[in-house]
Design a protein around this motif. Structure first.
Motif, PDB file in Angstrom:
ATOM      1  N   GLU A 410      16.021 -29.597  22.339  1.00 42.34           N
ATOM      2  CA  GLU A 410      16.238 -30.330  23.590  1.00 42.34           C
ATOM      3  C   GLU A 410      17.703 -30.740  23.744  1.00 42.34           C
ATOM      4  O   GLU A 410      18.262 -30.700  24.843  1.00 42.34           O
ATOM      5  CB  GLU A 410      15.329 -31.559  23.640  1.00 42.34           C
ATOM      6  N   ARG A 509      18.972 -38.053  18.803  1.00 44.45           N
ATOM      7  CA  ARG A 509      17.670 -38.515  18.319  1.00 44.45           C
ATOM      8  C   ARG A 509      17.798 -39.804  17.521  1.00 44.45           C
ATOM      9  O   ARG A 509      16.989 -40.716  17.648  1.00 44.45           O
ATOM     10  CB  ARG A 509      17.023 -37.418  17.473  1.00 44.45           C
ATOM     11  N   ARG A 582      13.274 -33.922  27.275  1.00 43.94           N
ATOM     12  CA  ARG A 582      12.568 -34.629  26.205  1.00 43.94           C
ATOM     13  C   ARG A 582      11.444 -35.460  26.809  1.00 43.94           C
ATOM     14  O   ARG A 582      11.462 -35.781  27.998  1.00 43.94           O
ATOM     15  CB  ARG A 582      13.526 -35.519  25.415  1.00 43.94           C
TER      16      ARG A 582
END
Length: 620
Positions: A410, A509, A582
């Motif tokens: 992503e 992330r 996402r």
């Protein structure tokens, strides 16, 4: 022995023993024919050790009864009493391990059977077995007939020499009705080919009407061929016939120390690494198993093998390989052979290497992570998803001496268009093994820099807007920063390509995980809040980068009305969220809905009269 003790002998229930064999030792009743062929081969081996050049043929006849006749060493009456009437006694060795019969020691290693189960397996498909035999070791001995029944009874009688003119043995089965399928002519031919296809001695199946089928021949790796191309074609044809596919390539296997020869066939289609192939293993020509994944290392799941060996040990059922030091050494040696083939392709056949990698790149990547030599050879050839498309690292580093690696799919898809326009070289490291492999690139390409992609890196490569334009947008940016700050995100204005992208959300992330942790800590109390608080890390905020070159953004930064500016900022943030691909949190989904309704309401309240001159509706 103590005076009060007395000696007894175990009583064997033959029916119970046969049931044990059929349901627990052997996988299928079909092994009866393997046992008969095996005994015949060993008998011929023993006779040829006594008399070199003696005939070696096996004939199987089908019909109401099934017979297997061999030209082997045969049995005397004394042999029959010792070997056919004693459960578990092998005719191939005595109690101390020595072979019976003078001059047979040299042949011991050529025998297939090692467990003395003998004819018991035949009781799985028949209630009555008859053995007629004449000994080659004692030509003066009469022929003998042994007739056994599944309830444990047997009879023995001698026959005149004329009844059996030549040495050898004939075994006759009277099939049971419930297992007749295993003794039908078609099934017998199929089983004989399956088990005895590589036997050295001639094996022929004769049908009820006299039709004959030669079921075995020398494998292609043992035959002479007129040219290397003819040899390759023969190996390919053998693979098609045996496994049902045309291989990408054939890798010949030859380990003289292990008495092993055969071929590894490279699969033409991709398979899962978890799906370990079943390999065909023959022991001295007799098929041992066609499901032997333990023959090769786990990483070699892209090949299927057929081998013949003289040293690997079978299990008691003779349907699998016994795991010991010999098997471990053979497995390592075969793995080295396949690896050598793979590394040699780079020099000998680059086009085949490309086809192989296109099909089995996952297998190569898995192996290259732990094999430095293979990594050096194949890493430049492996394809990766990059901002330049699907290319090899060799091609990629020619234009990008600094390689940035996106940690997730992503993240890569989010920044790829902007990074490509900015001249940044980014590799998608979100796929299995890819990030680890790319980070090892400097080991084989000194001077190449590899680093994980950081949002700040992308921001640094975006052009700053003209100060005058930044000043004109100050009011909108202030409202946007205040609005988006609740999502732990900052707002900046930059010029970047492509013009069609109105906004870019730069995040990673780890930062999202940290914000999730902080949110949980804020919503918790007591010990759990203290634990979450102790895990706090300083993590950079996400950035919403507005593209000043985009017409929509140019119009948005002129908005002076606070309500509309808030809605517009939320809409731009929501669009950037969608482009990041996402999963959305509940609060982010609510923001998207709120921004959409806000813009729709504003449009309906501020639209002019329509073409008919009527006033538009003022409410939703």
């Amino acid at each position: 022995m103590h005076p009060s003790e007395s000696a007894h002998t175990f009583q064997v229930d033959l029916r119970g023993l046969v049931d044990l064999l059929s349901h627990h030792l052997y996988s299928s009743p079909r092994v009866y024919l393997r046992e008969l062929l095996q005994n015949a081969v060993d008998a011929i081996t023993a006779r040829q050790a006594l008399t070199p050049g003696a005939p070696g043929t096996i004939t199987v006849r089908t019909g109401e009864t099934l017979t297997v006749t061999d030209t082997g060493v045969g049995l005397t009456e004394a042999d029959v009493h010792r070997f056919l009437a004693t459960i578990g006694r092998s005719s191939k060795r005595t109690a101390d391990g020595a072979l019976d019969g003078a001059g047979l020691d040299a042949a011991r290693g050529e025998f297939i059977g090692q467990f003395g189960i003998g004819l018991l397996a035949c009781f799985v498909v028949a209630d009555e077995i008859t053995v007629v035999s004449r000994s080659a070791a004692d030509p003066s001995a009469p022929a003998v007939e042994w007739r056994g029944h599944s309830d444990g009874r047997y009879t023995i009688r001698t026959l005149p020499a004329s009844a059996v003119p030549e040495p050898g043995t004939t075994v006759r089965l009277t099939p049971r009705a419930d297992n007749a399928e295993w003794t039908s002519p078609e099934q017998v031919v199929s089983l004989a080919r399956h088990y005895g296809g590589l036997l050295r001695h001639e094996v022929t199946v004769v049908g009820p009407r006299g039709e004959t089928h030669r079921v075995n021949e020398a494998p292609p790796w043992e035959r002479e061929h007129r040219s290397p191309l003819a040899r390759r074609e023969a190996l390919t044809a053998y693979c098609k016939d045996l496994f049902g596919f045309a291989p990408l390539d054939s890798v010949e296997l030859d380990l003289p120390a292990a008495g092993l020869r055969g071929v590894a066939y490279v699969l033409p289609t991709a398979v899962s690494p978890a799906q370990r192939a079943g390999h065909r293993v023959h022991l001295k020509g007799m098929l041992l198993t066609d499901q032997a994944p333990e023959l090769l290392p786990e990483w070699a799941f892209f090949v299927r093998c057929v081998v013949d060996t003289t040293t690997l040990r079978p299990t008691a059922s003779r349907e699998a390989l016994y795991e010991d030091g010999t098997l471990s050494a053979v497995r390592d040696a075969l793995g080295d052979r396949i690896r050598d083939w793979l590394t040699g392709l780079a020099a000998s056949d680059p086009s085949l290497l490309h086809r192989f990698i296109d099909t089995h790149h996952l297998a190569v990547k898995a192996l290259a992570r732990y094999d430095d030599e293979l990594l050096r050879i194949v890493l430049p050839w492996l394809p990766f998803e990059t901002t330049d498309g699907n290319v090899t690292l060799e091609e990629f580093v020619r234009t990008h001496p600094t390689v940035l690696v996106a940690r997730s799919v992503e993240e890569f898809r989010q920044v790829a268009p902007i990074a490509s326009a900015a001249g940044l070289g980014v590799v998608n490291g979100g796929y299995t093994y890819d990030r680890d492999l790319v980070h090892r690139l400097p080991e084989i390409r000194p001077g190449t820099a590899v680093t994980d992609l950081d949002p700040a890196t992308v921001t640094a490569h975006l052009d700053a807007v003209d100060p005058t334009a930044e000043l004109r947008a100050a009011a909108f940016l202030a409202i946007a920063r205040e609005t988006i700050a609740v999502h732990d995100c900052d707002v900046v204005l930059r010029d970047f390509q492509p013009v069609t992208a109105p906004a870019l959300l730069l995040d990673n992330r780890e930062a999202r995980h940290e914000r999730t942790r902080s949110g949980l800590a804020a919503d918790s109390d007591g010990l759990w809040a203290d634990i979450l608080g102790s895990l706090r890390q300083e993590t950079p905020r996400a950035q919403l980068v507005l593209n000043h070159l985009n017409p929509l953004v140019r119009q948005a930064i002129t908005i002076a009305e606070r309500g509309l500016a808030v809605t517009t900022a939320e809409a731009l943030y929501g669009q950037a969220l969608l482009l990041s691909r996402r999963p959305l949190r509940a609060s982010e989904s609510a923001l998207l809905n709120r921004a959409f309704i806000g813009l729709l309401t504003h449009a309906m309240h501020h639209s002019g009269p329509d073409a008919a001159g009527t006033e538009p509706r003022k409410e939703l």
